[in-house]
Write a protein that holds these residues in place. Sequence first.
Motif, PDB file in Angstrom:
ATOM      1  N   MET A   1       0.842  -1.186   0.000  1.00 31.67           N
ATOM      2  CA  MET A   1       0.000   0.000   0.000  1.00 31.67           C
ATOM      3  C   MET A   1       0.878   1.237   0.000  1.00 31.67           C
ATOM      4  N   THR A   2       0.624   2.141  -0.905  1.00 34.69           N
ATOM      5  CA  THR A   2       1.455   3.322  -1.059  1.00 34.69           C
ATOM      6  C   THR A   2       0.620   4.564  -0.886  1.00 34.69           C
ATOM      7  N   ALA A   3       1.142   5.564  -0.226  1.00 32.75           N
ATOM      8  CA  ALA A   3       0.408   6.798   0.029  1.00 32.75           C
ATOM      9  C   ALA A   3       0.390   7.665  -1.211  1.00 32.75           C
ATOM     10  N   SER A   4      -0.180   8.843  -1.037  1.00 34.90           N
ATOM     11  CA  SER A   4      -0.287   9.800  -2.135  1.00 34.90           C
ATOM     12  C   SER A   4       1.074  10.101  -2.727  1.00 34.90           C
ATOM     13  N   SER A   5       1.074  10.411  -4.029  1.00 33.02           N
ATOM     14  CA  SER A   5       2.319  10.780  -4.698  1.00 33.02           C
ATOM     15  C   SER A   5       2.880  12.079  -4.127  1.00 33.02           C
ATOM     16  N   GLN A   6       2.051  12.830  -3.422  1.00 31.68           N
ATOM     17  CA  GLN A   6       2.516  14.077  -2.820  1.00 31.68           C
ATOM     18  C   GLN A   6       3.102  13.848  -1.428  1.00 31.68           C
ATOM     19  N   LEU A   7       3.076  12.625  -0.954  1.00 30.22           N
ATOM     20  CA  LEU A   7       3.638  12.279   0.336  1.00 30.22           C
ATOM     21  C   LEU A   7       4.697  11.204   0.130  1.00 30.22           C
ATOM     22  N   PRO A   8       5.669  11.109   1.030  1.00 28.24           N
ATOM     23  CA  PRO A   8       6.661  10.036   0.908  1.00 28.24           C
ATOM     24  C   PRO A   8       5.967   8.673   0.929  1.00 28.24           C
ATOM     25  N   PRO A   9       6.490   7.695   0.204  1.00 30.43           N
ATOM     26  CA  PRO A   9       5.868   6.360   0.197  1.00 30.43           C
ATOM     27  C   PRO A   9       5.787   5.783   1.602  1.00 30.43           C
ATOM     28  N   LEU A  10       4.684   5.118   1.881  1.00 30.75           N
ATOM     29  CA  LEU A  10       4.468   4.491   3.186  1.00 30.75           C
ATOM     30  C   LEU A  10       4.078   3.035   2.958  1.00 30.75           C
ATOM     31  N   ARG A  11       4.721   2.143   3.678  1.00 28.82           N
ATOM     32  CA  ARG A  11       4.469   0.721   3.467  1.00 28.82           C
ATOM     33  C   ARG A  11       4.236   0.029   4.802  1.00 28.82           C
ATOM     34  N   PHE A  12       3.221  -0.857   4.806  1.00 25.97           N
ATOM     35  CA  PHE A  12       3.024  -1.767   5.918  1.00 25.97           C
ATOM     36  C   PHE A  12       3.821  -3.043   5.646  1.00 25.97           C
ATOM     37  N   ARG A  13       4.044  -3.812   6.685  1.00 22.19           N
ATOM     38  CA  ARG A  13       4.652  -5.119   6.483  1.00 22.19           C
ATOM     39  C   ARG A  13       3.702  -5.975   5.656  1.00 22.19           C
ATOM     40  N   PRO A  14       4.164  -6.709   4.668  1.00 18.00           N
ATOM     41  CA  PRO A  14       3.259  -7.492   3.824  1.00 18.00           C
ATOM     42  C   PRO A  14       2.399  -8.453   4.643  1.00 18.00           C
ATOM     43  N   ALA A  15       1.114  -8.545   4.254  1.00 12.73           N
ATOM     44  CA  ALA A  15       0.177  -9.414   4.988  1.00 12.73           C
ATOM     45  C   ALA A  15      -0.113 -10.705   4.230  1.00 12.73           C
ATOM     46  N   ARG A  16       0.643 -10.962   3.160  1.00 16.16           N
ATOM     47  CA  ARG A  16       0.358 -12.145   2.336  1.00 16.16           C
ATOM     48  C   ARG A  16       0.428 -13.435   3.140  1.00 16.16           C
ATOM     49  N   ASP A  17       1.372 -13.496   4.075  1.00 17.65           N
ATOM     50  CA  ASP A  17       1.572 -14.728   4.839  1.00 17.65           C
ATOM     51  C   ASP A  17       0.889 -14.692   6.201  1.00 17.65           C
ATOM     52  N   SER A  18       0.008 -13.719   6.417  1.00 18.11           N
ATOM     53  CA  SER A  18      -0.658 -13.591   7.710  1.00 18.11           C
ATOM     54  C   SER A  18      -1.656 -14.720   7.916  1.00 18.11           C
ATOM     55  N   ALA A  19      -1.439 -15.506   8.978  1.00 17.93           N
ATOM     56  CA  ALA A  19      -2.371 -16.593   9.283  1.00 17.93           C
ATOM     57  C   ALA A  19      -3.739 -16.035   9.656  1.00 17.93           C
ATOM     58  N   PHE A  20      -3.745 -14.895  10.355  1.00 21.23           N
ATOM     59  CA  PHE A  20      -5.031 -14.286  10.718  1.00 21.23           C
ATOM     60  C   PHE A  20      -5.806 -13.872   9.471  1.00 21.23           C
ATOM     61  N   ARG A  21      -5.129 -13.199   8.550  1.00 17.28           N
ATOM     62  CA  ARG A  21      -5.791 -12.775   7.315  1.00 17.28           C
ATOM     63  C   ARG A  21      -6.374 -13.969   6.580  1.00 17.28           C
ATOM     64  N   ARG A  22      -5.605 -15.034   6.463  1.00 16.52           N
ATOM     65  CA  ARG A  22      -6.062 -16.221   5.728  1.00 16.52           C
ATOM     66  C   ARG A  22      -7.280 -16.857   6.401  1.00 16.52           C
ATOM     67  N   GLU A  23      -7.208 -17.059   7.721  1.00 15.29           N
ATOM     68  CA  GLU A  23      -8.320 -17.696   8.417  1.00 15.29           C
ATOM     69  C   GLU A  23      -9.546 -16.794   8.446  1.00 15.29           C
ATOM     70  N   LEU A  24      -9.339 -15.494   8.585  1.00 15.73           N
ATOM     71  CA  LEU A  24     -10.462 -14.560   8.592  1.00 15.73           C
ATOM     72  C   LEU A  24     -11.213 -14.609   7.270  1.00 15.73           C
ATOM     73  N   ARG A  25     -10.489 -14.599   6.156  1.00 21.30           N
ATOM     74  CA  ARG A  25     -11.129 -14.646   4.845  1.00 21.30           C
ATOM     75  C   ARG A  25     -11.848 -15.977   4.634  1.00 21.30           C
ATOM     76  N   GLU A  26     -11.243 -17.050   5.088  1.00 23.99           N
ATOM     77  CA  GLU A  26     -11.896 -18.359   4.944  1.00 23.99           C
ATOM     78  C   GLU A  26     -13.198 -18.415   5.733  1.00 23.99           C
ATOM     79  N   ARG A  27     -13.167 -17.900   6.959  1.00 18.73           N
ATOM     80  CA  ARG A  27     -14.379 -17.933   7.784  1.00 18.73           C
ATOM     81  C   ARG A  27     -15.451 -17.013   7.216  1.00 18.73           C
TER      82      ARG A  27
END
Length: 370
Positions: A1-27
């Motif tokens: 996720m990247t912020a506005s082009s008028q602001l410095p880029p901002l990144r979260f830690r990738p959530a691709r391997d998040s067990a919570f994200r995976r189980e939440l979507r499955e449920r």
Amino acid sequence: MTASSQLPPLRFRPARDSAFRRELRERADAYLAAASTHRFADWRIHLKAVALTGLAVVLYVLALRAGTTFGFVASYVACVVTAMVLAMNSLHDGAHSAMFRRGPLNRLLTRLVSLPVGVDMDFWTIRHVQFHHTYANVEGYDLDTEPNPFLRQTPYQRWSPQYRYQYLYWPMIAALSLPYLNWYGDWLDRFGKTPVAAHSQLQGWRGWAMFLGWKLGHVALVLALPIWVVQGHGIGWATVLGAYLLGQMIASCVLVALILGTHWAEVDFFQPGEDGTLPHDWYQHTFYTTCDWTPKPRALRWLGYWLGGLNLHLTHHLFPTWNHRHYPALARIIAELAPRHGLTYREIGYLQLHASQQQFLKAMGQPPAL
């Protein structure tokens, strides 16, 4: 996720391997399958929107036909507040593409429902969806917590003496938020004075035409027509203007008081490091920066229905593109899964939300320790 082009880029830690994200979507997907339904609104939500629209129209007609100042003001203000409730129950979901399957229908809905409220939906959707939802409580990126002379909302903002009293006067700031957005904030966006404008698809003369057309439509509906009609009943333009401001202030105060505290009550605020990263993924960030609240006692649970589910605010942030009819079921899933993954799910009552909100405003109102 990247912020506005008028602001410095901002990144979260990738959530691709998040067990919570995976189980939440499955449920969540399993819940939809078991209910044989979809994530969008159903006939009951559409019926609620129609009923609120009908009530707003009736109140508007009663205001125009009122023979006394009291009758006009009461009907007019009630109409404005009802229009805000309609916006909470339909416009908000439409902005997140959660009312209809087809995007054009969602955009048409948000345009029509925003007309009596007054906000420009192009800019509001960008501000709300792309900035607030993505970067909640991140200094410099969440435009809902921008520094201003009236409220200090993060520990990273400069302190001024007036903030000592913000826990007392904040309801007035909340009440003025909608008029401010309509008659100042939207114009800053339109003139390109904020990061919002660069994200708009309505640029150039087309953007200006759409913007001015809707603003003029709002003025015609809520001011010009009432002034023209009720002057024959001995009600002057100043009364109409006063009723308009009163209605907007009440609607704004109710909305802000019930929602903004979810991002103030015992939550965290963040300032990106020099490398433009945050030390957690976006799902963890949501738990750190908001909460759910439910009306108590249980006899008042109907209130959440008329709030468009926005009281379940953490749930909404995790599932922004799902219609609010699903939020109670999704909240139960979140409450069950969060502890398994080391996340703290908070569902509190409104009195606790208000107390935490006041405590936060008092704390932010004190001068930082040297």
